[in-house]
Design an enzyme around this catalytic site. Structure first.
Site, PDB file in Angstrom:
ATOM      1  CE  LYS A  93      -3.285  -1.178  -0.775  1.00  0.00           C
ATOM      2  NZ  LYS A  93      -3.524  -1.909  -2.062  1.00  0.00           N
ATOM      3  CB  THR A  96       3.159  -1.947  -5.080  1.00  0.00           C
ATOM      4  OG1 THR A  96       3.242  -1.883  -3.662  1.00  0.00           O
ATOM      5  CG2 THR A  96       4.054  -3.023  -5.637  1.00  0.00           C
ATOM      6  CB  THR A  97      -0.577  -0.182  -8.274  1.00  0.00           C
ATOM      7  OG1 THR A  97      -0.983  -1.066  -7.237  1.00  0.00           O
ATOM      8  CG2 THR A  97      -1.363  -0.435  -9.531  1.00  0.00           C
ATOM      9  CD1 TRP A  98       2.170   5.960 -10.505  1.00  0.00           C
ATOM     10  CD2 TRP A  98       2.473   6.857  -8.469  1.00  0.00           C
ATOM     11  NE1 TRP A  98       2.416   7.303 -10.665  1.00  0.00           N
ATOM     12  CE2 TRP A  98       2.598   7.877  -9.440  1.00  0.00           C
ATOM     13  CE3 TRP A  98       2.613   7.189  -7.123  1.00  0.00           C
ATOM     14  CZ2 TRP A  98       2.873   9.200  -9.093  1.00  0.00           C
ATOM     15  CZ3 TRP A  98       2.877   8.507  -6.776  1.00  0.00           C
ATOM     16  CH2 TRP A  98       3.012   9.499  -7.750  1.00  0.00           C
ATOM     17  CG  HIS A 156       4.831  -6.539  -0.787  1.00  0.00           C
ATOM     18  ND1 HIS A 156       4.885  -5.242  -1.211  1.00  0.00           N
ATOM     19  CD2 HIS A 156       3.625  -7.008  -1.203  1.00  0.00           C
ATOM     20  CE1 HIS A 156       3.770  -4.943  -1.873  1.00  0.00           C
ATOM     21  NE2 HIS A 156       2.996  -5.988  -1.885  1.00  0.00           N
ATOM     22  CB  SER A 186      -3.794   2.517   1.856  1.00  0.00           C
ATOM     23  OG  SER A 186      -3.834   1.998   0.564  1.00  0.00           O
ATOM     24  NE  ARG A 314      -8.165   3.853   0.319  1.00  0.00           N
ATOM     25  CZ  ARG A 314      -8.348   4.920   1.088  1.00  0.00           C
ATOM     26  NH1 ARG A 314      -9.571   5.306   1.400  1.00  0.00           N
ATOM     27  NH2 ARG A 314      -7.318   5.609   1.564  1.00  0.00           N
ATOM     28  CE  LYS A 315     -11.419   8.820   0.007  1.00  0.00           C
ATOM     29  NZ  LYS A 315     -11.623   9.536   1.279  1.00  0.00           N
ATOM     30  N   GLY A 316      -5.653   7.597  -3.767  1.00  0.00           N
ATOM     31  CA  GLY A 316      -4.362   8.088  -4.249  1.00  0.00           C
ATOM     32  C   GLY A 316      -4.013   9.457  -3.682  1.00  0.00           C
TER      33      GLY A 316
HETATM   34  P1  A3P Z   1      -4.969   4.768  -1.204  1.00  0.00           P
HETATM   35  O1  A3P Z   1      -5.612   3.526  -0.655  1.00  0.00           O
HETATM   36  O2  A3P Z   1      -4.494   5.686  -0.131  1.00  0.00           O
HETATM   37  O3  A3P Z   1      -5.816   5.459  -2.206  1.00  0.00           O
HETATM   38  P2  A3P Z   1      -0.164  -0.434  -3.603  1.00  0.00           P
HETATM   39  O4  A3P Z   1      -0.103  -0.249  -5.065  1.00  0.00           O
HETATM   40  O5  A3P Z   1       1.174  -0.577  -2.943  1.00  0.00           O
HETATM   41  O6  A3P Z   1      -1.119  -1.499  -3.238  1.00  0.00           O
HETATM   42  O7  A3P Z   1      -0.702   0.936  -2.992  1.00  0.00           O
HETATM   43  C1  A3P Z   1      -2.032   1.326  -3.219  1.00  0.00           C
HETATM   44  C2  A3P Z   1      -2.145   2.809  -2.953  1.00  0.00           C
HETATM   45  O8  A3P Z   1      -1.559   3.531  -4.054  1.00  0.00           O
HETATM   46  C3  A3P Z   1      -3.603   3.230  -2.901  1.00  0.00           C
HETATM   47  O9  A3P Z   1      -3.650   4.319  -2.000  1.00  0.00           O
HETATM   48  C4  A3P Z   1      -3.857   3.639  -4.340  1.00  0.00           C
HETATM   49  O10 A3P Z   1      -4.961   4.482  -4.497  1.00  0.00           O
HETATM   50  C5  A3P Z   1      -2.550   4.341  -4.669  1.00  0.00           C
HETATM   51  N1  A3P Z   1      -2.283   4.359  -6.117  1.00  0.00           N
HETATM   52  C6  A3P Z   1      -2.494   3.384  -7.034  1.00  0.00           C
HETATM   53  N2  A3P Z   1      -2.144   3.779  -8.256  1.00  0.00           N
HETATM   54  C7  A3P Z   1      -1.697   5.043  -8.139  1.00  0.00           C
HETATM   55  C8  A3P Z   1      -1.203   6.002  -9.074  1.00  0.00           C
HETATM   56  N3  A3P Z   1      -1.125   5.733 -10.376  1.00  0.00           N
HETATM   57  N4  A3P Z   1      -0.822   7.211  -8.605  1.00  0.00           N
HETATM   58  C9  A3P Z   1      -0.896   7.510  -7.282  1.00  0.00           C
HETATM   59  N5  A3P Z   1      -1.375   6.644  -6.348  1.00  0.00           N
HETATM   60  C10 A3P Z   1      -1.770   5.423  -6.765  1.00  0.00           C
END
Ligand code: A3P
Length: 352
Positions: A93, A96-98, A156, A186, A314-316
Site C-alpha cells: 500500500k 506498488t501499483t504506481w 514486499h 489504505s 482507491r483515492k491516491g
Molecule cells: P490509497 O488507498 O491511499 O488510495 P499499492 O499499489 O502498494 O497497493 O498501494 C495502493 C495505494 O496507491 C492506494 O492508496 C492507491 O490508491 C494508490 N495508487 C495506485 N495507483 C496510483 C497512481 N497511479 N498514482 C498515485 N497513487 C496510486
C-alpha cells in the site's frame, strides 16, 4: 476481463509452458525446501492475520503461511540472480501499483508507442510479477530463468531476506515507502476486501493495534523501511529510496532520478519531446483508473488470491488518514514512528 498484451518475453505465457516441463525435471531439488516449509509452519510464532486467519513470523517479519513463506524459502535457496535484475520493493500500500507502471513504461519506452501501450489494456500487476508470491505459485522457480533481461520483479520482502548472492550480484533495488498513517488506512481498506467471509471483519481499531505492534503482512512497517533506508545510505548505487509523497509532489524530477538509477536516463531529446510527461500521464492515477482493464479486470496472484484491479486504486491522496484516525490514534502512530526512526535521519511524508 481484458486480455494481457504484454509481450511474451517480459512476462510470459510461453515461459509457463516451457516451465512445466522444467518443473518435472527439477522437482526433487525443491523437495527439501518444501519440507523445511512444512516444518516451519508448525513452529514459527503466530499472530492474527488481516486477510488470512493468521500470519507467521520469519526472520523478524510477518508472512502469510503458504505462498509468502514458501516463496521466501524458494528465493533464499534456489533463485539465480542476474546483475541486471531490478527489484521494486515496497511495503504493501505504499504505491506498488504506481511504481510498477512507471518502471515498466520507463524501461520499455523504446518498445512501445504511447497510443498503443500494454498498460492501456494490462493492469500494472500484469506487467511486473511479484517475486515471492506470484512467480513461485504459478510457475516453478526455474521459469524465472526464462525471462528476458533486464528482469523486473516486485517484492514486499525486507532487504535482508534476500540471499547474499542477490545482494552481492550488482542487482538494483528501488524502494518506495509512504507515510505510515496513510499506509494503515489504505491497507485496512484493501485487506477488508480480500478478507474471507468466513472470518469475522477486522475493525479499524483492531487493525490499528495490530499495525502498531508490527503485525500485518510483511510488517513491522518501520523495520522494513529502516533496512532499505540503511541499505540506500550504504549502497546508493544499488538501492534507491523513494517516498510516495515526493513522487506525488514532484513526479518528473523523481521519474528522471528513477530512470537514471536504472541505467536508462532520459536524453535531452526525449525530455524535449515530452517523453517524461507522457509516461507520467500514462501512469497517472486519473488515467489508470479510467481504463477498462482497471475498472473490470482482475489479477490472479494465485488460485486463492484474485484481486479486482479496481481495488488497487482507491483515492491516491496524501493525508486521507485524517478522515479515519482519532487524535489519540494519530499521536500513538506518530510516536512509534519517531521512536523507531530516531537517529536514522529518516522522516516520512516529507523530503529527506
Ligand atoms: P490509497 O488507498 O491511499 O488510495 P499499492 O499499489 O502498494 O497497493 O498501494 C495502493 C495505494 O496507491 C492506494 O492508496 C492507491 O490508491 C494508490 N495508487 C495506485 N495507483 C496510483 C497512481 N497511479 N498514482 C498515485 N497513487 C496510486
Amino acid at each position: 476481463m481484458a486480455n494481457s498484451t504484454v509481450p511474451e518475453q517480459f512476462y510470459t505465457p510461453s515461459a509457463k509452458n516451457i516451465g512445466s516441463q522444467k518443473r518435472e525435471e527439477g522437482e526433487e531439488n525443491y523437495e527439501e525446501t518444501y519440507q523445511k516449509h512444512r516444518e516451519l509452519m508448525l513452529i514459527l510464532p503466530k499472530a492474527k492475520g488481516w486477510m488470512t486467519e493468521y500470519l507467521l513470523q520469519y526472520q523478524g517479519f510477518w508472512l502469510k503461511p503458504m505462498d509468502e513463506l514458501k516463496g521466501v524459502l524458494l528465493l533464499q535457496n534456489h533463485f539465480k540472480p542476474r546483475p541486471s535484475d531490478i527489484f521494486l520493493a515496497t511495503f504493501p500500500k505504499c504505491g506498488t501499483t504506481w511504481l510498477k507502471a512507471l518502471v515498466f513504461a520507463t524501461m520499455h519506452r523504446f518498445s512501445f508507442d504511447f497510443s498503443n501501450h500494454p498498460l492501456l489494456n494490462t493492469g500494472p500487476h500484469g506487467c511486473i510479477p511479484f517475486l515471492e508470491v506470484h512467480i513461485y505459485k504459478d510457475y516453478p522457480v526455474t521459469n524465472v530463468e526464462l525471462l528476458a533481461s533486464p528482469r523486473l520483479f516486485a517484492t514486499h520482502l525486507a532487504y535482508h531476506m534476500f540471499p547474499e548472492n542477490v545482494i552481492s550480484s550488482g542487482c538494483k533495488f528501488v524502494y518506495l515507502c509512504r507515510e505510515p498513517k496513510d499506509v494503515l488506512i489504505s491497507k485496512w481498506y484493501f485487506m477488508a476486501k480480500l478478507r474471507p467471509k468466513e472470518l469475522p471483519p477486522l475493525s479499524l481499531r483492531e487493525a490499528f493495534e495490530l499495525f502498531c505492534e508490527g503485525v500485518s503482512d510483511y510488517g513491522p512497517f518501520w523495520d522494513q523501511v529502516l533496512v532499505y533506508w540503511k541499505a540506500s545510505l550504504e549502497s546508493p548505487d544499488k538501492v534507491l529510496f523513494l517516498k510516495y509523497e515526493d513522487l506525488r509532489r514532484e513526479p518528473s524530477m523523481f521519474l528522471k532520478r528513477l530512470a537514471e538509477f536504472m541505467g536508462q536516463p532520459f536524453s535531452l531529446e526525449e525530455e524535449e519531446k515530452g517523453v517524461v510527461q507522457e509516461i507520467l500521464k500514462l501512469c497517472s492515477f486519473e488515467n489508470l483508473t479510467s481504463l477498462e482493464v482497471n475498472k473490470t479486470g482482475v489479477h490472479r496472484f494465485s488460485p486463492e488470491i484474485v484481486v479486482n484491479n479496481r481495488d488497487f486504486f482507491r483515492k491516491g491522496q496524501i493525508g486521507d488518514w485524517e478522515s479515519h484516525l482519532t487524535v489519540e490514534m494519530k499521536e500513538k502512530l506518530d510516536r512509534i514512528t519517531e521512536q523507531k526512526f530516531m537517529g536514522s535521519g529518516l522522516t516520512l511524508g516529507t523530503s529527506s
